[in-house]
Design an enzyme around this catalytic site. Structure first.
Site, PDB file in Angstrom:
ATOM      1  N   HIS A 184       0.863  -1.222   0.214  1.00 50.90           N
ATOM      2  CA  HIS A 184       0.092   0.226   0.007  1.00 50.90           C
ATOM      3  C   HIS A 184       0.971   1.336   0.100  1.00 50.90           C
ATOM      4  CE1 HIS A 184      -2.985   3.057   1.305  1.00 50.90           C
ATOM      5  NE2 HIS A 184      -3.947   2.092   0.970  1.00 50.90           N
ATOM      6  N   GLU A 243       0.831   3.792   1.507  1.00 49.33           N
ATOM      7  CA  GLU A 243       1.161   4.447   3.014  1.00 49.33           C
ATOM      8  C   GLU A 243       2.281   3.754   3.482  1.00 49.33           C
ATOM      9  OE1 GLU A 243      -2.684   4.078   4.597  1.00 49.33           O
ATOM     10  OE2 GLU A 243      -3.572   5.703   3.204  1.00 49.33           O
ATOM     11  N   SER A 282     -10.743   7.259  -2.919  1.00 53.26           N
ATOM     12  CA  SER A 282     -11.766   8.019  -2.929  1.00 53.26           C
ATOM     13  C   SER A 282     -13.120   7.527  -3.359  1.00 53.26           C
ATOM     14  CB  SER A 282     -11.540   9.551  -3.208  1.00 53.26           C
ATOM     15  OG  SER A 282     -10.618  10.243  -2.265  1.00 53.26           O
TER      16      SER A 282
HETATM   17  P1  13P Z   1      -9.754   6.127   0.536  1.00 52.19           P
HETATM   18  O1  13P Z   1     -11.053   5.101  -0.046  1.00 52.19           O
HETATM   19  O2  13P Z   1     -10.041   6.674   1.854  1.00 52.19           O
HETATM   20  O3  13P Z   1      -9.298   7.227  -0.447  1.00 52.19           O
HETATM   21  O4  13P Z   1      -8.611   5.223   0.822  1.00 52.19           O
HETATM   22  C1  13P Z   1      -8.031   4.409  -0.330  1.00 52.19           C
HETATM   23  C2  13P Z   1      -7.121   3.477   0.027  1.00 52.19           C
HETATM   24  O5  13P Z   1      -6.143   3.769   0.498  1.00 52.19           O
HETATM   25  C3  13P Z   1      -7.755   1.878   0.166  1.00 52.19           C
HETATM   26  O6  13P Z   1      -6.349   1.033   0.383  1.00 52.19           O
END
Ligand code: 13P
Length: 269
Positions: free
Chosen positions: A98, A100, A216
């Site tokens: 991911h 992040e 999103s």
């Molecule tokens: P959002 O749907 O909050 O933008 O996050 C997407 C995401 O990172 C799913 O892994």
């Protein structure tokens, strides 16, 4: 043409206590039982995986972890959780790479590849994320960045025809920003990803590959994504946190699909 059953995964990120997670499962399951034509997963934090797996056992809800150790199956790796341990608590899959993790925890393509290998060894379905940042897109480098990330993932596979894997295109600029990609932009990148896969692994592996869109996604925009020929589901963050909201999003995705075709999660059950 291969009909790819859509897969919708809710990534809860760092949210929910065990009690909140189990409550969520009890609320969402009655919504899922009548639905056919899609596969559904949630990815709770490590602490809630065992309880969520137990609550979801025997239901259409599948359980993914949000990360996995690159090492294992055991060893001196303080703080890490091995793929076999995730399988042991009832997970069927795991999100890997991911943005992040890549951004805040320094995960390189090499680490992502090692995690994919570990997941496959433990018979977990890897849902592996790729995607460019805003500055990479603005520099016209989106295709190159995603191709480089795909190469790392592909290198981890020994037999792509037999090893189940799901890819997720998550443009970093669309995550948590409320600024989703347009369905057309997602489709263009998904088509490119499938072409890269076909060049590497052949037409049949590319035709069955699930490519999810993330960034999103909401109940209001999901239909536009699912309608694209190369978008095979979604990885949903914020909009998956409420069971009723996520159920509505799922209903809007499943309503668009025929209900037949083979799912990808069957291979890891
Ligand atoms: P959002 O749907 O909050 O933008 O996050 C997407 C995401 O990172 C799913 O892994």
């Amino acid at each position: 043409m291969t009909h790819r059953v859509p897969l919708i995964i809710g990534n809860w990120k760092m949210h929910k206590t065990v009690a909140e997670a189990v409550h969520y499962v009890t609320v969402i399951i009655p919504h899922l039982i009548p639905l056919t034509g899609c596969e559904i997963g949630v990815a709770p934090a490590f602490t809630a995986l065992a309880a969520v797996s137990a609550a979801a056992a025997g239901t259409p809800l599948h359980v993914f972890a949000q990360d996995v150790a690159a090492e294992g199956p055991t060893g001196a790796f303080t703080g890490e959780v091995a793929a076999e341990m995730l399988r042991d608590v009832g997970c069927q899959g795991v999100i890997i790479g991911h943005s992040e993790r890549r951004r805040y925890y320094g995960e390189t393509d090499g680490v992502v590849a090692a995690k994919v290998r570990r997941a496959l060894e433990a018979r977990l379905l890897p849902a592996v994320c790729v995607g460019e940042t805003l500055s990479e897109r603005e520099a016209n480098a989106a295709l190159d960045v995603v191709e480089r990330q795909l190469r790392g993932i592909a290198d981890a596979l020994t037999d792509a025809a037999k090893q189940p894997i799901v890819l997720a295109y998550e443009p970093v600029w669309a995550i948590g920003t409320g600024r989703a990609a347009t369905p057309e932009l997602a489709q263009a990148m998904h088509r490119h990803i499938r072409a890269v896969w076909e060049a590497r692994f052949g037409a049949s592996a590319a035709a069955t590959l699930r490519i999810l869109y993330g960034g999103s996604v909401t109940a209001d925009n999901i239909a536009g994504f699912i309608a694209q020929p190369d978008v095979d589901g979604a990885l949903v963050g914020g909009a998956s946190l409420s069971p009723d909201g996520f159920a509505q999003l799922i209903r809007r995705s499943c309503a668009l699909t025929s209900g037949d075709g083979e799912g990808v999660l069957r291979s890891v059950e």
